[in-house]
Design a protein around this motif. Structure first.
Motif, PDB file in Angstrom:
ATOM      1  N   GLN A  93       1.149  -1.776   0.142  1.00  0.00           N
ATOM      2  CA  GLN A  93      -0.413  -0.046  -0.163  1.00  0.00           C
ATOM      3  C   GLN A  93       0.867   1.270  -0.042  1.00  0.00           C
ATOM      4  N   ILE A  94       1.891   1.070   0.229  1.00  0.00           N
ATOM      5  CA  ILE A  94       2.766   2.863   1.119  1.00  0.00           C
ATOM      6  C   ILE A  94       3.698   2.757  -0.637  1.00  0.00           C
ATOM      7  N   THR A  95       3.812   1.464  -1.071  1.00  0.00           N
ATOM      8  CA  THR A  95       4.230   1.479  -2.184  1.00  0.00           C
ATOM      9  C   THR A  95       3.896   2.424  -3.409  1.00  0.00           C
ATOM     10  N   ALA A  96       2.237   2.027  -3.357  1.00  0.00           N
ATOM     11  CA  ALA A  96       1.475   1.963  -4.375  1.00  0.00           C
ATOM     12  C   ALA A  96       1.461   3.532  -3.904  1.00  0.00           C
ATOM     13  N   GLN A  97       1.448   4.315  -3.059  1.00  0.00           N
ATOM     14  CA  GLN A  97       1.293   5.583  -2.272  1.00  0.00           C
ATOM     15  C   GLN A  97       2.300   6.006  -2.967  1.00  0.00           C
ATOM     16  N   LEU A  98       3.570   5.849  -2.953  1.00  0.00           N
ATOM     17  CA  LEU A  98       4.522   6.275  -3.314  1.00  0.00           C
ATOM     18  C   LEU A  98       4.745   6.892  -4.681  1.00  0.00           C
ATOM     19  N   ALA A  99       4.084   5.650  -5.581  1.00  0.00           N
ATOM     20  CA  ALA A  99       4.932   5.210  -6.929  1.00  0.00           C
ATOM     21  C   ALA A  99       3.293   6.886  -7.791  1.00  0.00           C
ATOM     22  N   GLY A 100       2.625   7.283  -6.799  1.00  0.00           N
ATOM     23  CA  GLY A 100       1.037   8.163  -7.185  1.00  0.00           C
ATOM     24  C   GLY A 100      -0.010   7.125  -7.521  1.00  0.00           C
ATOM     25  N   LEU A 101       0.019   5.863  -7.188  1.00  0.00           N
ATOM     26  CA  LEU A 101      -1.394   4.835  -7.583  1.00  0.00           C
ATOM     27  C   LEU A 101      -2.657   5.831  -6.793  1.00  0.00           C
ATOM     28  N   THR A 102      -2.645   6.376  -5.652  1.00  0.00           N
ATOM     29  CA  THR A 102      -3.543   6.402  -4.742  1.00  0.00           C
ATOM     30  C   THR A 102      -2.977   7.084  -3.216  1.00  0.00           C
ATOM     31  N   ARG A 103      -3.621   7.926  -3.034  1.00  0.00           N
ATOM     32  CA  ARG A 103      -3.367   9.136  -1.608  1.00  0.00           C
ATOM     33  C   ARG A 103      -4.165   8.707  -0.536  1.00  0.00           C
ATOM     34  N   LEU A 104      -4.603   7.202  -0.449  1.00  0.00           N
ATOM     35  CA  LEU A 104      -4.441   6.382   0.626  1.00  0.00           C
ATOM     36  C   LEU A 104      -3.997   5.742   1.860  1.00  0.00           C
ATOM     37  N   ASP A 105      -3.495   6.677   2.789  1.00  0.00           N
ATOM     38  CA  ASP A 105      -2.425   6.011   3.803  1.00  0.00           C
ATOM     39  C   ASP A 105      -2.731   5.567   5.136  1.00  0.00           C
ATOM     40  N   PHE A 106      -2.857   4.211   4.908  1.00  0.00           N
ATOM     41  CA  PHE A 106      -3.520   3.705   6.296  1.00  0.00           C
ATOM     42  C   PHE A 106      -2.856   4.041   7.517  1.00  0.00           C
ATOM     43  N   PRO A 107      -1.553   3.643   7.803  1.00  0.00           N
ATOM     44  CA  PRO A 107      -0.909   4.572   8.746  1.00  0.00           C
ATOM     45  C   PRO A 107      -1.393   5.774   9.365  1.00  0.00           C
TER      46      PRO A 107
END
Length: 158
Positions: free
Chosen positions: A21-35
């Protein structure tokens, strides 16, 4: 039921889900940040929130892993594809029930129903969490299927 497997592999699967999830966020695929979402339940500092939220997410992942382990035990088999199916159900519940309820209990999240509050610093997830990006449902689906596959591969049913 595989109690030792649940204790260890629930953490492994949750770490895999969170890392993806964090990798996808850092890649710009999502802004969802569970932590961040979970951690801001208890603190407004974003750096502390991410650390606290990571551990809250690990705890929640353990709870879900218990459900997976119980399901595998009831079915008397644990496979990657059953895990993937459970991951699909899991993300369906997360996107249609859990995340939409979050604005009702989150002290720092705006609500689409109640309107914006002056203290809100997080936007509400919206339908299928698309407020965090149109690819968020797909990303969430993939990472939850990964979670289920990891548990299906590592847990023993009996």
């Amino acid at each position: 039921m595989d109690w030792a497997g649940w204790a260890l592999f629930g953490l492994v699967a949750t770490a895999a889900l969170t890392a993806a999830q964090i990798t996808a966020q850092l890649a710009g695929l999502t802004r969802l940040d569970f932590p961040l979402l979970l951690g801001t339940l208890v603190t407004e500092d974003p750096d502390r929130a991410r650390v606290i939220g990571f551990f809250i997410h690990l705890g929640a992942g353990q709870g879900f892993a218990l459900g997976y382990a119980a399901t595998f035990a009831l079915l008397d088999r644990a496979t990657w594809w059953i895990g993937a199916l459970l991951g699909t159900v899991h993300v369906g519940i997360a996107l249609t029930v859990l995340l939409p309820l979050l604005p009702g209990v989150h002290p720092r999240m705006a609500s689409q129903r109640a309107g914006l509050a002056s203290t809100a610093v997080l936007e509400p997830p919206g339908l299928f969490a698309v407020n965090y990006g149109v690819q968020t449902p797909v990303v969430s689906g993939v990472v939850h299927v990964i979670y289920g596959v990891v548990l299906g591969l590592l847990l023993h049913a009996g």
